[in-house]
Design a protein around this motif. Structure first.
Motif, mmCIF file in Angstrom:
data_model
loop_
_atom_site.group_PDB
_atom_site.id
_atom_site.type_symbol
_atom_site.label_atom_id
_atom_site.label_comp_id
_atom_site.label_asym_id
_atom_site.label_seq_id
_atom_site.Cartn_x
_atom_site.Cartn_y
_atom_site.Cartn_z
ATOM 1 N N ALA A 38 5.576 -4.862 0.681
ATOM 2 C CA ALA A 38 4.404 -5.720 0.849
ATOM 3 C C ALA A 38 3.524 -5.170 1.965
ATOM 4 O O ALA A 38 2.294 -5.265 1.909
ATOM 5 C CB ALA A 38 4.832 -7.150 1.170
ATOM 6 N N GLU A 39 4.134 -4.569 2.978
ATOM 7 C CA GLU A 39 3.367 -3.973 4.065
ATOM 8 C C GLU A 39 2.547 -2.779 3.582
ATOM 9 O O GLU A 39 1.444 -2.525 4.062
ATOM 10 C CB GLU A 39 4.298 -3.547 5.195
ATOM 11 N N ILE A 40 3.092 -2.036 2.629
ATOM 12 C CA ILE A 40 2.362 -0.879 2.099
ATOM 13 C C ILE A 40 1.216 -1.346 1.206
ATOM 14 O O ILE A 40 0.134 -0.741 1.192
ATOM 15 C CB ILE A 40 3.313 0.059 1.327
ATOM 16 N N LEU A 41 1.426 -2.432 0.468
ATOM 17 C CA LEU A 41 0.327 -3.025 -0.293
ATOM 18 C C LEU A 41 -0.802 -3.449 0.646
ATOM 19 O O LEU A 41 -1.983 -3.257 0.347
ATOM 20 C CB LEU A 41 0.829 -4.239 -1.084
ATOM 21 N N SER A 42 -0.437 -4.036 1.786
ATOM 22 C CA SER A 42 -1.436 -4.437 2.780
ATOM 23 C C SER A 42 -2.222 -3.222 3.268
ATOM 24 O O SER A 42 -3.448 -3.282 3.408
ATOM 25 C CB SER A 42 -0.744 -5.125 3.957
ATOM 26 N N ALA A 43 -1.524 -2.117 3.519
ATOM 27 C CA ALA A 43 -2.212 -0.903 3.967
ATOM 28 C C ALA A 43 -3.177 -0.392 2.896
ATOM 29 O O ALA A 43 -4.282 0.068 3.206
ATOM 30 C CB ALA A 43 -1.188 0.173 4.322
ATOM 31 N N GLN A 44 -2.775 -0.471 1.639
ATOM 32 C CA GLN A 44 -3.658 -0.031 0.552
ATOM 33 C C GLN A 44 -4.907 -0.910 0.470
ATOM 34 O O GLN A 44 -6.022 -0.407 0.306
ATOM 35 C CB GLN A 44 -2.903 -0.087 -0.784
ATOM 36 N N VAL A 45 -4.729 -2.214 0.595
ATOM 37 C CA VAL A 45 -5.874 -3.118 0.561
ATOM 38 C C VAL A 45 -6.819 -2.825 1.727
ATOM 39 O O VAL A 45 -8.051 -2.816 1.567
ATOM 40 C CB VAL A 45 -5.399 -4.581 0.586
ATOM 41 N N ASN A 46 -6.251 -2.576 2.907
ATOM 42 C CA ASN A 46 -7.087 -2.247 4.058
ATOM 43 C C ASN A 46 -7.899 -0.983 3.814
ATOM 44 O O ASN A 46 -9.085 -0.896 4.151
ATOM 45 C CB ASN A 46 -6.221 -2.077 5.308
ATOM 46 N N GLY A 47 -7.264 0.025 3.239
ATOM 47 C CA GLY A 47 -7.977 1.270 2.942
ATOM 48 C C GLY A 47 -9.084 1.066 1.933
ATOM 49 O O GLY A 47 -10.200 1.585 2.088
ATOM 50 N N LEU A 48 -8.804 0.283 0.892
ATOM 51 C CA LEU A 48 -9.812 0.033 -0.139
ATOM 52 C C LEU A 48 -10.990 -0.767 0.406
ATOM 53 O O LEU A 48 -12.149 -0.483 0.076
ATOM 54 C CB LEU A 48 -9.179 -0.710 -1.317
#
Length: 390
Positions: A149-159
């Protein structure tokens, strides 16, 4: 494993424990499978196994989870949440004030900073939610828990950084073509206050565990906002001193470039984890050769190394040892190499004796014997302590 090897394993077990195998289990192809991340080693035929110290333990015994202490980075999850909460409070209060000032001053740079601060606040909230999810224990079908879930958060932040950058670039180009009037003095004062607020927020986030891509994503948002305010302050000073209104849009384009750079790093690193690539600092070929060169090891294949989440690498491999060799000693040696040299503590090693066909030696003038992989369909290269293709 041959019948002789099965009897050898049974004899070895009897010598070590003083007990014969349970009736009906003699000769069962148990194999030697280790999962040091859980410190319990499952056999193919049952739930009992050998702990990393060679003692018997059960699959249901989860005391071995303390082995995951190696994943700690010196900052507790509660401390992370406190630092993120402090940064969120600073950003939210100032963002509301900046929107009002930006509209009054007619400054795109200030409004873009406020929009960026909105994504900062959203990224921190997302990071806090992801932390809560990642802290949940593994259960049901989620055998690793919700750590990614933390990696999903990082992806959303990048997008969101990319999308916001695209909108700001469009607005900046439009204002370069037709620059509106800008209140340079008000813009300068607001930017200087924004620098102070973002320095404080950036410091808060720097105190959290930035080895987590989740926290790093929120940190990059706030750090880029700090750069944006510095650019806005410079642009405001230019407007006050020279009346050059286009400086406002030019400062915005500089910030866009920084946002794209940060977004690329977040998407690249989080994408590697989702695609189960090896950690960036680990070369699987070099690692495989290192393991194959250890004493007693004949071959290493089906080697996989990946990241469960940021800072938590895992590895699995099939290891063949010399006939008659002590599988458990080899396994413990390889686990120590992985722990000490690569900081990989979550390992699953299947250790078996090599069949005789892998150990044939060709005489001078003879063709080299066929030495295909031990498994019918080996995934990836086969590593041996000799020259071989990768």
């Amino acid at each position: 494993m041959s019948d002789h090897d099965h009897r050898h394993e049974d004899d070895t077990r009897e010598h070590r424990t003083g007990r014969r195998p349970a009736p009906g289990t003699e000769g069962t192809p148990a194999g030697h499978t280790s999962n040091s991340g859980h410190s319990s080693h499952l056999s193919r035929s049952g739930h009992s196994g050998h702990d990393s110290d060679g003692t018997h333990g059960s699959h249901g015994d989860h005391a071995g989870h303390s082995g995951h202490a190696g994943h700690s980075h010196g900052v507790s999850a509660d401390a992370d949440r406190r630092w993120l909460g402090a940064a969120l409070a600073l950003i939210t209060v100032f963002m509301a004030a900046e929107v009002v000032v930006g509209l009054y001053a007619g400054s795109l740079a200030l409004l873009s900073d406020a929009a960026h601060m909105l994504t900062d606040a959203a990224s921190i909230v997302l990071a806090l939610v992801a932390m809560r999810l990642a802290a949940r224990p593994a259960q049901g079908g989620f055998t690793y828990g919700l750590k990614r879930a933390e990696i999903l958060s990082a992806q959303v932040n990048g997008l969101t950084l990319l999308l916001l950058g695209a909108w700001l670039a469009y607005e900046a180009v439009r204002r370069l073509i037709s620059p509106p009037a800008v209140e340079g003095g008000l813009m300068l004062v607001t930017a200087l206050v924004g620098i102070a607020v973002n320095v404080a927020a950036t410091w808060c986030l720097s105190r959290a565990n930035r080895t987590s891509l989740n926290v790093e994503g929120a940190y990059q948002h706030v750090l880029n906002d700090l750069f944006a305010f510095i650019g806005t302050a410079v642009a405001a000073l230019v407007v006050v001193l020279t009346g050059f209104a286009r400086a406002d849009a030019l400062a915005t384009l500089v910030v866009v470039a920084l946002m794209v750079r940060a977004a690329y790093g977040l998407l690249r690193d989080s994408g590697r984890i989702f695609l189960e690539a090896a950690p960036a600092d680990v070369d699987p070929d070099v690692l495989g050769d290192r393991l194959a060169g250890r004493s007693g090891v004949v071959e290493v294949h089906d080697l996989h190394v990946w990241q469960i989440t940021s800072g938590q690498a895992a590895l699995s491999a099939h290891v063949l040892v010399e006939p008659g060799g002590e599988c458990h000693e080899v396994r413990r040696d390889l686990e120590e190499v992985l722990r000490g040299e690569y900081a990989i503590t979550h390992t699953t090693l299947q250790v078996d004796h090599a069949p005789e066909r892998l150990l044939q030696v060709a005489l001078p003038g003879d063709a080299a014997p066929a030495r295909g992989p031990h498994c019918e369909r080996a995934h990836g290269p086969v590593h041996r302590d000799e020259p071989h293709p990768h």
